[in-house]
Design an enzyme around this catalytic site. Structure first.
Site, PDB file in Angstrom:
ATOM      1  N   HIS A 126       0.928  -1.532  -0.460  1.00  0.00           N
ATOM      2  CA  HIS A 126       0.068   0.282   0.074  1.00  0.00           C
ATOM      3  C   HIS A 126       0.568   1.798   0.168  1.00  0.00           C
ATOM      4  O   HIS A 126       2.197   1.174   0.167  1.00  0.00           O
ATOM      5  CB  HIS A 126      -0.899  -0.073   1.415  1.00  0.00           C
ATOM      6  CG  HIS A 126       0.151  -0.174   2.668  1.00  0.00           C
ATOM      7  ND1 HIS A 126       0.020   1.008   3.390  1.00  0.00           N
ATOM      8  CD2 HIS A 126       0.077  -0.900   3.719  1.00  0.00           C
ATOM      9  CE1 HIS A 126       1.089   0.664   4.446  1.00  0.00           C
ATOM     10  NE2 HIS A 126       1.195  -0.749   4.853  1.00  0.00           N
ATOM     11  N   GLU A 143      -2.152  -7.116   8.151  1.00  0.00           N
ATOM     12  CA  GLU A 143      -0.636  -7.089   8.156  1.00  0.00           C
ATOM     13  C   GLU A 143      -0.931  -7.446   9.897  1.00  0.00           C
ATOM     14  O   GLU A 143      -1.716  -7.823  10.149  1.00  0.00           O
ATOM     15  CB  GLU A 143      -0.731  -5.624   8.423  1.00  0.00           C
ATOM     16  CG  GLU A 143       1.165  -4.849   9.332  1.00  0.00           C
ATOM     17  CD  GLU A 143       1.147  -5.633   7.928  1.00  0.00           C
ATOM     18  OE1 GLU A 143       1.624  -6.919   7.552  1.00  0.00           O
ATOM     19  OE2 GLU A 143       2.967  -4.936   7.905  1.00  0.00           O
TER      20      GLU A 143
END
Length: 197
Positions: free
Chosen positions: A10, A83
């Site tokens: 990202h 994550e």
């Protein structure tokens, strides 16, 4: 039959800009991060993706939406790509996290209170193996997180639970191929030539 995976980190999040660990907290993109999403989308414009998949956190979804723009390919959201759970390290800087009771840099496999590297690898591979099974021979863009991609690459290269520590900037691109019966092969790792700053 070759399936090609593009693993994209990202854009810069608020936590990245502050130099703290976000883990599974939903830290949105900064203005710089949004500019990075446009840069990586332009760098990948020539790739005809059959599927675009993202973790469920906004920093990855927004990056995936930039890549998907004008393609007619929906962004699929997978919670198991989020994550690593960093436990007591969340919200801390790298230097602060070194003082966490129970953290051992010489034998690191997980942050205290968080997931182990093997747990992250297992949950992410559930998604990746399914995508490859469903879309054999296709090109799949997977927008995720720096920690998860590093764990996946280390697993594919056979060094996990050690981690490959090569620098991996926001919106870097890692290309992995899969051949039926022969597993995953890292072709290119942490490419970031599209980022100028």
């Amino acid at each position: 039959m070759t399936t090609t995976l593009y693993l994209v980190r990202h854009g810069e999040s608020e936590a990245n800009a502050q130099g703290v660990f976000a883990g599974q907290t939903d830290s949105p993109l900064t203005d710089r991060g949004r500019a990075q999403t446009q840069a990586v989308a332009a760098a990948l414009r020539h790739v005809a993706f059959d599927r675009i998949v993202s973790s469920d956190l906004s920093r990855t979804r927004d990056t995936a939406l930039a890549i998907a723009d004008d393609r007619g390919v929906p962004v699929e959201v997978e919670r198991n790509l989020r994550e690593i759970d960093l436990g007591t390290a969340v919200g801390k800087t790298w230097d602060e996290s070194k003082g966490i009771p129970g953290y051992d840099p010489e034998r690191f496999t997980q942050w205290p209170g968080g997931e182990s590297l093997e747990q992250v690898f297992a949950r992410a591979m559930q998604v990746i193996d399914r995508l490859v099974d469903e879309s054999a021979g296709k090109r799949i863009c997977i927008v995720g997180h720096g920690g998860v991609t590093r764990i996946l690459v280390s697993g594919f290269m056979g060094v996990l639970p050690k981690l490959i520590r090569t620098t991996a900037t926001n919106t870097n691109i890692t290309i992995v191929t899969h051949e039926h019966g022969s597993g995953y092969l890292v072709q290119e790792m942490f490419k970031d030539a599209h980022i100028s700053d």
